[in-house]
Design a protein around this motif. Sequence first.
Motif, PDB file in Angstrom:
ATOM      1  N   THR A   1       0.814  -1.219   0.000  1.00  0.00           N
ATOM      2  CA  THR A   1       0.000   0.000   0.000  1.00  0.00           C
ATOM      3  C   THR A   1       0.848   1.269   0.000  1.00  0.00           C
ATOM      4  O   THR A   1       0.310   2.367   0.059  1.00  0.00           O
ATOM      5  N   SER A   2       2.168   1.114  -0.063  1.00  0.00           N
ATOM      6  CA  SER A   2       3.099   2.252  -0.165  1.00  0.00           C
ATOM      7  C   SER A   2       2.937   3.268   0.965  1.00  0.00           C
ATOM      8  O   SER A   2       3.005   4.486   0.747  1.00  0.00           O
TER       9      SER A   2
ATOM     10  N   THR B   1      -4.109  -9.378   3.448  1.00  0.00           N
ATOM     11  CA  THR B   1      -5.037  -8.275   3.644  1.00  0.00           C
ATOM     12  C   THR B   1      -4.515  -7.007   2.983  1.00  0.00           C
ATOM     13  O   THR B   1      -5.267  -6.268   2.322  1.00  0.00           O
ATOM     14  N   VAL B   2      -3.229  -6.724   3.132  1.00  0.00           N
ATOM     15  CA  VAL B   2      -2.660  -5.484   2.637  1.00  0.00           C
ATOM     16  C   VAL B   2      -2.771  -5.380   1.119  1.00  0.00           C
ATOM     17  O   VAL B   2      -3.026  -4.291   0.573  1.00  0.00           O
ATOM     18  N   SER B   3      -2.601  -6.479   0.396  1.00  0.00           N
ATOM     19  CA  SER B   3      -2.713  -6.447  -1.063  1.00  0.00           C
ATOM     20  C   SER B   3      -4.156  -6.208  -1.492  1.00  0.00           C
ATOM     21  O   SER B   3      -4.412  -5.490  -2.472  1.00  0.00           O
ATOM     22  N   ALA B   4      -5.091  -6.795  -0.764  1.00  0.00           N
ATOM     23  CA  ALA B   4      -6.506  -6.578  -1.069  1.00  0.00           C
ATOM     24  C   ALA B   4      -6.895  -5.127  -0.830  1.00  0.00           C
ATOM     25  O   ALA B   4      -7.660  -4.532  -1.598  1.00  0.00           O
ATOM     26  N   VAL B   5      -6.373  -4.545   0.243  1.00  0.00           N
ATOM     27  CA  VAL B   5      -6.647  -3.136   0.538  1.00  0.00           C
ATOM     28  C   VAL B   5      -6.147  -2.251  -0.595  1.00  0.00           C
ATOM     29  O   VAL B   5      -6.850  -1.340  -1.056  1.00  0.00           O
TER      30      VAL B   5
ATOM     31  N   GLU C   1       7.509  -9.770   8.201  1.00  0.00           N
ATOM     32  CA  GLU C   1       8.849 -10.357   8.130  1.00  0.00           C
ATOM     33  C   GLU C   1       9.267 -10.654   6.693  1.00  0.00           C
ATOM     34  O   GLU C   1      10.459 -10.842   6.419  1.00  0.00           O
ATOM     35  N   THR C   2       8.316 -10.705   5.761  1.00  0.00           N
ATOM     36  CA  THR C   2       8.653 -10.917   4.348  1.00  0.00           C
ATOM     37  C   THR C   2       8.338  -9.681   3.500  1.00  0.00           C
ATOM     38  O   THR C   2       8.496  -9.721   2.283  1.00  0.00           O
ATOM     39  N   LEU C   3       7.897  -8.609   4.142  1.00  0.00           N
ATOM     40  CA  LEU C   3       7.574  -7.376   3.419  1.00  0.00           C
ATOM     41  C   LEU C   3       8.467  -6.250   3.937  1.00  0.00           C
ATOM     42  O   LEU C   3       9.664  -6.254   3.711  1.00  0.00           O
ATOM     43  N   CYS C   4       7.886  -5.289   4.657  1.00  0.00           N
ATOM     44  CA  CYS C   4       8.633  -4.103   5.073  1.00  0.00           C
ATOM     45  C   CYS C   4       9.821  -4.419   5.970  1.00  0.00           C
ATOM     46  O   CYS C   4      10.905  -3.844   5.811  1.00  0.00           O
ATOM     47  N   GLU C   5       9.637  -5.320   6.924  1.00  0.00           N
ATOM     48  CA  GLU C   5      10.719  -5.577   7.880  1.00  0.00           C
ATOM     49  C   GLU C   5      11.863  -6.364   7.251  1.00  0.00           C
ATOM     50  O   GLU C   5      13.021  -6.212   7.647  1.00  0.00           O
ATOM     51  N   GLU C   6      11.551  -7.194   6.261  1.00  0.00           N
ATOM     52  CA  GLU C   6      12.622  -7.904   5.560  1.00  0.00           C
ATOM     53  C   GLU C   6      13.495  -6.924   4.789  1.00  0.00           C
ATOM     54  O   GLU C   6      14.708  -7.112   4.660  1.00  0.00           O
ATOM     55  N   ALA C   7      12.856  -5.846   4.291  1.00  0.00           N
ATOM     56  CA  ALA C   7      13.594  -4.854   3.515  1.00  0.00           C
ATOM     57  C   ALA C   7      14.293  -3.816   4.385  1.00  0.00           C
ATOM     58  O   ALA C   7      15.094  -3.017   3.879  1.00  0.00           O
ATOM     59  N   CYS C   8      14.011  -3.807   5.687  1.00  0.00           N
ATOM     60  CA  CYS C   8      14.563  -2.804   6.598  1.00  0.00           C
ATOM     61  C   CYS C   8      16.099  -2.839   6.597  1.00  0.00           C
ATOM     62  O   CYS C   8      16.708  -3.910   6.635  1.00  0.00           O
ATOM     63  N   VAL C   9      16.712  -1.664   6.556  1.00  0.00           N
ATOM     64  CA  VAL C   9      18.172  -1.577   6.561  1.00  0.00           C
ATOM     65  C   VAL C   9      18.741  -2.179   7.847  1.00  0.00           C
ATOM     66  O   VAL C   9      19.822  -2.777   7.849  1.00  0.00           O
ATOM     67  N   ARG C  10      18.032  -2.025   8.959  1.00  0.00           N
ATOM     68  CA  ARG C  10      18.480  -2.638  10.222  1.00  0.00           C
ATOM     69  C   ARG C  10      18.534  -4.159  10.095  1.00  0.00           C
ATOM     70  O   ARG C  10      19.409  -4.813  10.681  1.00  0.00           O
TER      71      ARG C  10
ATOM     72  N   ASN D   1      -3.719   3.307   3.735  1.00  0.00           N
ATOM     73  CA  ASN D   1      -4.290   2.009   4.120  1.00  0.00           C
ATOM     74  C   ASN D   1      -5.268   2.208   5.261  1.00  0.00           C
ATOM     75  O   ASN D   1      -4.869   2.261   6.429  1.00  0.00           O
ATOM     76  N   ILE D   2      -6.548   2.314   4.942  1.00  0.00           N
ATOM     77  CA  ILE D   2      -7.552   2.590   5.964  1.00  0.00           C
ATOM     78  C   ILE D   2      -7.735   1.391   6.895  1.00  0.00           C
ATOM     79  O   ILE D   2      -8.286   1.525   7.987  1.00  0.00           O
ATOM     80  N   LEU D   3      -7.250   0.217   6.493  1.00  0.00           N
ATOM     81  CA  LEU D   3      -7.276  -0.955   7.360  1.00  0.00           C
ATOM     82  C   LEU D   3      -5.889  -1.204   7.962  1.00  0.00           C
ATOM     83  O   LEU D   3      -5.496  -2.341   8.229  1.00  0.00           O
ATOM     84  N   GLY D   4      -5.173  -0.120   8.212  1.00  0.00           N
ATOM     85  CA  GLY D   4      -3.819  -0.240   8.740  1.00  0.00           C
ATOM     86  C   GLY D   4      -3.746  -0.901  10.100  1.00  0.00           C
ATOM     87  O   GLY D   4      -2.730  -1.497  10.448  1.00  0.00           O
ATOM     88  N   GLY D   5      -4.816  -0.821  10.881  1.00  0.00           N
ATOM     89  CA  GLY D   5      -4.817  -1.463  12.185  1.00  0.00           C
ATOM     90  C   GLY D   5      -4.758  -2.972  12.093  1.00  0.00           C
ATOM     91  O   GLY D   5      -3.977  -3.632  12.792  1.00  0.00           O
ATOM     92  N   MET D   6      -5.575  -3.543  11.193  1.00  0.00           N
ATOM     93  CA  MET D   6      -5.550  -4.996  11.029  1.00  0.00           C
ATOM     94  C   MET D   6      -4.278  -5.438  10.320  1.00  0.00           C
ATOM     95  O   MET D   6      -3.674  -6.457  10.687  1.00  0.00           O
ATOM     96  N   CYS D   7      -3.858  -4.682   9.327  1.00  0.00           N
ATOM     97  CA  CYS D   7      -2.627  -5.055   8.624  1.00  0.00           C
ATOM     98  C   CYS D   7      -1.439  -5.084   9.578  1.00  0.00           C
ATOM     99  O   CYS D   7      -0.538  -5.915   9.440  1.00  0.00           O
TER     100      CYS D   7
END
Length: 455
Positions: free
Chosen positions: A57-58, A431-435, A97-106, A84-90
Amino acid sequence: MTTGHFKEGIAGGRLSPEAYADNFSDLHPPLDHHEALVESDRCYFCYDAPCMQACPTSIDIPMFIRQIATGNPLGSAKTIFDQNILGGMCARVCPTETLCEEACVRETAEGKPVQIGRLQRYATDVAMDEGKQFYKRAKSTGKKVAVVGAGPAGLAAAHRLARHGHEVKILEARPKAGGLNEYGIAAYKSVDDFAQAEVDYVTAIGGIAIENDKALGRDFQLSELTKQYDAVFLGMGLSGVNALRADGEDADGVANAVDFIAELRQTSDLAGLPVGRRVVVIGGGMTAVDAAVQSKLLGAEEVTICYRRGQEHMNASGFEQDLAAANGVTIRHWLQPKKVVSDGGKVVAVELEYTAIKGDKLGGTGETLRLAADQVFKAIGQSFQPAALNGSGQAMALENGRIQVDAEGRTSLAKVWAGGDCVVDSREDLTVSAVAAGRDAAESIHRALTSNGGA
């Protein structure tokens, strides 16, 4: 994992009330204010952040984390809800762990990413707990849009359409709205009836009406909707369940994992849910893990996941696989079901065949294994049921059994858009892709309704 005295066969009530409450408590407890500040301080606030590129959802992740760090959780929530209006559930169910956090520089540098999902939950929880609404409906356009399905795609589309001033009617086949979020995820991932709280939050913008127990093809036809509404968005999920293609799979004790998960999510009495003593789950995705782990938490003594390929091929993330192992679930690879063995019509074992890749094809080796089981769950994927689209007049273009759409979610039929699991190339169970699909289709619908010539 608390265990107790095991009764024979499929039964409920094996554990104490305290054990059930503990087993199904929040998988990731929320961060408190201090923890959120400390965690947000770990973010490098990268320019052209890779975590943002990995989010379907960028969401501007560095921005919302910086807002938390500077003591502005409401501003952070708005940054999240803007995309992402459903950001709470997402925040609760996304495989971060396979999306944003996997890409995290940390993660790259230290092997320990910023806990983006938990920070997102912190911010959205603050806003929802305070009932803070960030959006007002635009002046009414006089246009009406029908949304079929009150799952993540349908809710996201409805909210964005309502923001633009359109009147939205959501038609949902089930008794409750929420779709996958309400019926399809493990109970320990979304506690305290959060799915319904989120539905209420989304619809609080106004201009959205939901009718439950209304199924396409049974209670109304697509052709009727295209006549009565200025545009239609199809956000149906996957109602079909793939067969094992194994002899004897109709035996008593063989069930669909999605039905088991839905029943568990809707029950108010965990002790009343029957579960086997020895459970076998066939599949390798998140649904398989959810069914297996929850079987163990309900009091099953032995739970085994059997998957036809190797560990590296499983759709379930490494975190989900580790979660299963931590709860005492055994995962066995390179096995496919051949026969469900029954006695008196009730399952007593599963016969499986070892598999191997020969050339570029997966096949059986001829060597078999028998696992004792009094309950078997099928979790080998779901399918879209296009029959409900019949009666629409002109046939809708399908591909690989799903609805064909263009880059904006338009179908081959005038005035009809679609998104979520019912379309080609969707990322199932996310869920995030559907949103994202619902949001983007809604923007396309708005452009069509407000341009010359309409939809």
